[in-house]
Design a protein around this motif. Structure first.
Motif, PDB file in Angstrom:
ATOM      1  N   THR A 126      62.924  35.514  33.573  1.00 59.54           N
ATOM      2  CA  THR A 126      63.445  34.378  34.656  1.00 59.54           C
ATOM      3  C   THR A 126      62.662  33.979  35.665  1.00 59.54           C
ATOM      4  O   THR A 126      61.317  34.604  35.449  1.00 59.54           O
ATOM      5  N   PRO A 127      62.685  32.971  36.300  1.00 62.49           N
ATOM      6  CA  PRO A 127      61.748  32.565  37.128  1.00 62.49           C
ATOM      7  C   PRO A 127      61.159  33.506  38.167  1.00 62.49           C
ATOM      8  O   PRO A 127      60.215  33.457  38.424  1.00 62.49           O
ATOM      9  N   GLU A 128      62.311  34.411  38.638  1.00 59.64           N
ATOM     10  CA  GLU A 128      61.993  35.167  39.685  1.00 59.64           C
ATOM     11  C   GLU A 128      61.050  36.229  39.012  1.00 59.64           C
ATOM     12  O   GLU A 128      59.976  36.497  39.762  1.00 59.64           O
ATOM     13  N   GLU A 129      61.292  36.822  37.994  1.00 54.92           N
ATOM     14  CA  GLU A 129      60.360  37.868  37.153  1.00 54.92           C
ATOM     15  C   GLU A 129      59.025  37.384  36.979  1.00 54.92           C
ATOM     16  O   GLU A 129      57.997  37.723  36.960  1.00 54.92           O
ATOM     17  N   GLN A 130      58.897  35.945  36.327  1.00 55.23           N
ATOM     18  CA  GLN A 130      57.993  35.546  35.956  1.00 55.23           C
ATOM     19  C   GLN A 130      56.793  35.347  37.301  1.00 55.23           C
ATOM     20  O   GLN A 130      55.549  35.647  37.273  1.00 55.23           O
ATOM     21  N   LEU A 131      57.401  34.975  38.529  1.00 53.06           N
ATOM     22  CA  LEU A 131      56.784  34.926  39.371  1.00 53.06           C
ATOM     23  C   LEU A 131      56.196  36.145  40.254  1.00 53.06           C
ATOM     24  O   LEU A 131      55.066  36.472  40.556  1.00 53.06           O
ATOM     25  N   ALA A 132      57.050  37.354  39.793  1.00 50.75           N
ATOM     26  CA  ALA A 132      56.635  38.514  40.388  1.00 50.75           C
ATOM     27  C   ALA A 132      55.451  39.061  39.375  1.00 50.75           C
ATOM     28  O   ALA A 132      54.472  39.444  39.929  1.00 50.75           O
ATOM     29  N   ALA A 133      55.544  38.502  38.346  1.00 52.11           N
ATOM     30  CA  ALA A 133      54.412  39.189  37.241  1.00 52.11           C
ATOM     31  C   ALA A 133      53.245  38.498  37.797  1.00 52.11           C
ATOM     32  O   ALA A 133      52.190  38.958  37.532  1.00 52.11           O
ATOM     33  N   TRP A 134      53.220  37.043  38.156  1.00 58.99           N
ATOM     34  CA  TRP A 134      52.188  36.284  38.544  1.00 58.99           C
ATOM     35  C   TRP A 134      51.382  36.988  39.693  1.00 58.99           C
ATOM     36  O   TRP A 134      50.306  36.910  39.915  1.00 58.99           O
ATOM     37  N   LEU A 135      52.149  37.208  40.838  1.00 59.59           N
ATOM     38  CA  LEU A 135      51.789  37.650  42.058  1.00 59.59           C
ATOM     39  C   LEU A 135      51.198  39.115  41.762  1.00 59.59           C
ATOM     40  O   LEU A 135      50.059  39.281  42.434  1.00 59.59           O
ATOM     41  N   PHE A 136      51.729  39.879  40.912  1.00 52.80           N
ATOM     42  CA  PHE A 136      51.002  41.108  40.666  1.00 52.80           C
ATOM     43  C   PHE A 136      49.770  40.856  39.772  1.00 52.80           C
ATOM     44  O   PHE A 136      48.531  41.608  40.133  1.00 52.80           O
ATOM     45  N   LEU A 137      49.527  39.965  39.099  1.00 46.35           N
ATOM     46  CA  LEU A 137      48.514  39.501  38.334  1.00 46.35           C
ATOM     47  C   LEU A 137      47.402  39.087  39.045  1.00 46.35           C
ATOM     48  O   LEU A 137      46.192  39.529  39.076  1.00 46.35           O
ATOM     49  N   ARG A 138      47.741  38.139  40.071  1.00 51.41           N
ATOM     50  CA  ARG A 138      46.861  37.638  41.158  1.00 51.41           C
ATOM     51  C   ARG A 138      46.213  38.732  42.061  1.00 51.41           C
ATOM     52  O   ARG A 138      45.129  39.047  42.283  1.00 51.41           O
ATOM     53  N   TRP A 139      47.020  39.681  42.322  1.00 49.22           N
ATOM     54  CA  TRP A 139      46.634  40.799  42.893  1.00 49.22           C
ATOM     55  C   TRP A 139      45.670  41.725  42.307  1.00 49.22           C
ATOM     56  O   TRP A 139      44.611  42.301  42.892  1.00 49.22           O
ATOM     57  N   LEU A 140      45.932  41.974  40.804  1.00 50.98           N
ATOM     58  CA  LEU A 140      45.058  42.773  40.178  1.00 50.98           C
ATOM     59  C   LEU A 140      43.612  42.359  39.817  1.00 50.98           C
ATOM     60  O   LEU A 140      42.726  43.138  39.856  1.00 50.98           O
ATOM     61  N   ILE A 141      43.540  41.030  39.861  1.00 47.38           N
ATOM     62  CA  ILE A 141      42.294  40.499  39.633  1.00 47.38           C
ATOM     63  C   ILE A 141      41.305  40.087  40.947  1.00 47.38           C
ATOM     64  O   ILE A 141      40.271  39.569  40.643  1.00 47.38           O
ATOM     65  N   THR A 142      41.901  40.523  42.041  1.00 51.75           N
ATOM     66  CA  THR A 142      40.934  40.319  43.169  1.00 51.75           C
ATOM     67  C   THR A 142      39.718  41.428  42.958  1.00 51.75           C
ATOM     68  O   THR A 142      40.057  42.327  42.444  1.00 51.75           O
ATOM     69  N   PRO A 143      38.721  41.080  43.528  1.00 54.61           N
ATOM     70  CA  PRO A 143      37.477  41.618  43.150  1.00 54.61           C
ATOM     71  C   PRO A 143      37.538  43.271  43.395  1.00 54.61           C
ATOM     72  O   PRO A 143      37.102  44.002  42.546  1.00 54.61           O
ATOM     73  N   ALA A 144      37.955  43.757  44.613  1.00 53.96           N
ATOM     74  CA  ALA A 144      38.134  45.146  44.631  1.00 53.96           C
ATOM     75  C   ALA A 144      38.840  45.936  43.535  1.00 53.96           C
ATOM     76  O   ALA A 144      38.434  47.097  43.229  1.00 53.96           O
ATOM     77  N   HIS A 145      40.148  45.492  43.357  1.00 53.39           N
ATOM     78  CA  HIS A 145      40.906  45.995  42.409  1.00 53.39           C
ATOM     79  C   HIS A 145      40.513  45.856  40.954  1.00 53.39           C
ATOM     80  O   HIS A 145      40.422  46.827  40.066  1.00 53.39           O
ATOM     81  N   LEU A 146      39.998  44.750  40.521  1.00 52.26           N
ATOM     82  CA  LEU A 146      39.448  44.667  39.185  1.00 52.26           C
ATOM     83  C   LEU A 146      38.063  45.484  39.226  1.00 52.26           C
ATOM     84  O   LEU A 146      37.825  45.887  37.808  1.00 52.26           O
ATOM     85  N   ALA A 147      37.343  45.728  40.098  1.00 52.28           N
ATOM     86  CA  ALA A 147      35.967  46.582  40.078  1.00 52.28           C
ATOM     87  C   ALA A 147      36.487  47.900  39.717  1.00 52.28           C
ATOM     88  O   ALA A 147      35.907  48.675  38.823  1.00 52.28           O
ATOM     89  N   GLU A 148      37.513  48.578  40.427  1.00 53.28           N
ATOM     90  CA  GLU A 148      37.983  49.954  40.211  1.00 53.28           C
ATOM     91  C   GLU A 148      38.393  50.093  38.784  1.00 53.28           C
ATOM     92  O   GLU A 148      38.071  50.865  38.116  1.00 53.28           O
TER      93      GLU A 148
END
Length: 482
Positions: A368-390
Motif C-alpha cells: 500500500t502507499p502507506e506501507e511503502q512510505l513507511a518502508a522508505w522512511l525506515f530505509l532512509r533512517w537506516l542509511i544515516t552514517p551513524a546507524h550504517l556504521a554500526e
C-alpha cells in the motif's frame, strides 16, 4: 513469478556427466604439465556513472500522496539474510527506530537465514504476503522486477521527494561503484546497504621466510609464492602438513570472477545480460588455476573454514572477504599465533589490483502507499552514517559511503587487516548488474569445480567453457519464459 528451472538444472547435471565421460576417454595418455598461453593485456576496468538524481516535481505520483498521520500504528516487515552479530545489530537498530521514530509505526525484522533462502522466501510468498523491505543483492532485485514489473518499487520518486528524499550531498556520499549497481532502465530499485570485497588473505611473515619481500601482483608471482610454500611443507619434518601450503582451492562465483578479471576476461561487457565465457582469456585463467592444482601448489581442504589452516601455515593464501579478517584475527589470537598477515587484491597480468565487491541493497516491495512510505522512511533512517556504521562494523564489510568510512576510523585502528582492505576502494569493480548473474554465478561455480577435477585433462577445459555458455543460454531462456 519466475518459472521452475529444476528440469534445466537436472539437465545441467547430466550434461556435466556426459562431458566428463567424454573427456575422460582422452585422459588415457599421461597428462603433461599445463603450458599457459601467451599473456594478454586485460581490458580496462569498467567505471559506472551514477544516474542523475530525480528532480522534485509539483505533481506527485499516487503512492507519494500520503498523509504522515496515516502511518501511525502501521506495522511493516523487514526481511534480511543475516544471522549472528549482524542480525543482532539489525535487531538493536530496529528496536531503536521503533522507540524513537516520530511517525509511530513499527518495523518487524525477520532473518531468512541466508541470501539464497531469502530469495526463495520472497519467491514463495503471494503478493499480499511479501515483506515491505528487503536487503538483497542487485541481481535478485532485477530478477523479481523482470518476472513481475512493479514488484520492486522504483525509488526515484521517494529519492527526489522534497520532504522525504535524500539531499544531493547524501547521494554523492555513496561510492559511485556501489551507487551504480541498483539502477535499471532509468529506475532505481535499491539503495546500497552493505558490501564485502573479495580478497586474498596472505601470510607476510611466512612469505618473508620463503624469500619473498613483497606481495604478488601478477599471476606468475602468485604461482611462485604458492609453489614455494607447498614445497616448504613437503620438505619439512612434519608429515601431517604434506600436500598443503600455497593456495586453498576455492571456486565461489565471486572468486572465479576475480581471477577472470585478472586475466583480462570480461564475460559480460558493460554489464550486459549476455555472457560469453568460451574465450582465450577465460581459458587462460582456468588453465592457470588448473596448473596450480596439478603442480600441487593449490590444494583442496577437508574443512569448510580456512582459518585454522591459515593460522597453522598450511596455506600461504586463501580466498575470502573482508569480513573474514575479523574471524581470522580471533583465530590467530586463540591459537596464539604471531605471524603478521594482511589482505591483498587478486593479481593481474598487468599488475593492477583486482578487487571485486558485492552485497545487499535495500529495496521496497510493492504494497500500500502507506506501507511503502513507511518502508522508505525506515530505509532512509537506516542509511544515516551513524546507524550504517554500526551495521557495517558488525558485519565486517566495506563502507558504502564516505561518511561511514570516517565513522569507522576507530574500528580500523583495532582491526588493521580489515583497514588494509580499504586501500583498494578506488579500484573496486562489481559483478554484472543484471538478473542473469544469479544463475550465471551458480553455473560458473559448477564449471570451476569441473575444470579442476583430476579426471578432466587440461585440454578438456575449452569443452567445459563451451558447455558453460550453452547452459547459460538454456537457463536464461527458461527464466525468460522462452
Amino acid at each position: 513469478m519466475i518459472k521452475d528451472v529444476n528440469h534445466v538444472r537436472a539437465a545441467r547435471a547430466w550434461r556435466w556427466l556426459v562431458l566428463l565421460l567424454f573427456i575422460a576417454v582422452t585422459a588415457c595418455q599421461p597428462i603433461t604439465p599445463v603450458t599457459l598461453p601467451a599473456a594478454t593485456i586485460p581490458t580496462a576496468t569498467r567505471t559506472r556513472t551514477p544516474e542523475p538524481r530525480p528532480t522534485p516535481t509539483a505533481t506527485l505520483q499516487p503512492e507519494l500522496r500520503v498523509d504522515e498521520a496515516e502511518l501511525r500504528g502501521l506495522q511493516i516487515r523487514f526481511l534480511h539474510p543475516w544471522a549472528g552479530a549482524t542480525a543482532e545489530q539489525i535487531d538493536l537498530l530496529v528496536e531503536t527506530f521503533n522507540r524513537t521514530n516520530p511517525w509511530n509505526f513499527r518495523v518487524i525484522a525477520e532473518s531468512a537465514g541466508g541470501t539464497g533462502m531469502l530469495f526463495q522466501e520472497v519467491e514463495s510468498r503471494a503478493g499480499d504476503d511479501l515483506p515491505n523491505l528487503v536487503a538483497a543483492p542487485g541481481e535478485y532485485l532485477f530478477t523479481w522486477q523482470r518476472a513481475e514489473p512493479g514488484r520492486v518499487v522504483a525509488l526515484n520518486g521517494y529519492l527526489g521527494h522534497a520532504q522525504w528524499g535524500l539531499t544531493d550531498e547524501q547521494v554523492d556520499d555513496f561510492f559511485p561503484a556501489f551507487w551504480g549497481q541498483d539502477a535499471a532502465g532509468g529506475d532505481r530499485l535499491g539503495i546500497p546497504l552493505l558490501r564485502d570485497v573479495s580478497v586474498l588473505l596472505y601470510n607476510l611473515t611466512w612469505a618473508r621466510e620463503l624469500g619473498f619481500t613483497r606481495a604478488p601482483v601478477t599471476p606468475d608471482e602468485f604461482r611462485q609464492q604458492a609453489c614455494a610454500a607447498a614445497q616448504a611443507n613437503r620438505s619439512d619434518r612434519t608429515i601431517s602438513n604434506d600436500g598443503t601450503g600455497g593456495w586453498i582451492v576455492e571456486t565461489r562465483g565471486v572468486t572465479l570472477w576475480s581471477w577472470l578479471r585478472g586475466f583480462g576476461a570480461d564475460p559480460s561487457p558493460a554489464g550486459q545480460d549476455g555472457y560469453t565465457f568460451d574465450t582465450p582469456e577465460t581459458a587462460e585463467a582456468f588453465a592457470f588455476l588448473r596448473g596450480l592444482a596439478d603442480e600441487n601448489c593449490a590444494w583442496k581442504s577437508r574443512l569448510a573454514e580456512p582459518y585454522e589452516y591459515f593460522a597453522n601455515r598450511q596455506a600461504l593464501f586463501y580466498s575470502g572477504v573482508l569480513e573474514d579478517t575479523l574471524i581470522q584475527a580471533h583465530t590467530m589470537t586463540r591459537l596464539q599465533k604471531t605471524d603478521e598477515w594482511t589482505v591483498i587484491p587478486y593479481p593481474s597480468l598487468d599488475g593492477e589490483p583486482v578487487v571485486v565487491a558485492s552485497g545487499p541493497s535495500l529495496a521496497v516491495l510493492h504494497s500500500t502507499p502507506e506501507e511503502q512510505l513507511a518502508a522508505w522512511l525506515f530505509l532512509r533512517w537506516l542509511i544515516t552514517p551513524a546507524h550504517l556504521a554500526e551495521l557495517t562494523e558488525a558485519a565486517g564489510g566495506l563502507p558504502v559511503t564516505q561518511s561511514v568510512l570516517l565513522e569507522l576510523s576507530t574500528f580500523g585502528v583495532r582491526q588493521p587487516q580489515w583497514r588494509a582492505g580499504l586501500n583498494y576502494l578506488e579500484q573496486i569493480q562489481t559483478p554484472p548488474a543484471n538478473a542473469g548473474w544469479r544463475n550465471v554465478r551458480s553455473l560458473l561455480e559448477d564449471a570451476g569445480y569441473q575444470a579442476l577435477l583430476p579426471s578432466v585433462p587440461p585440454e578438456g577445459i575449452p569443452d567445459v567453457l563451451q558447455l558453460l555458455d550453452e547452459m547459460i543460454l538454456e537457463v536464461n531462456a527458461t527464466d525468460n519464459g522462452n
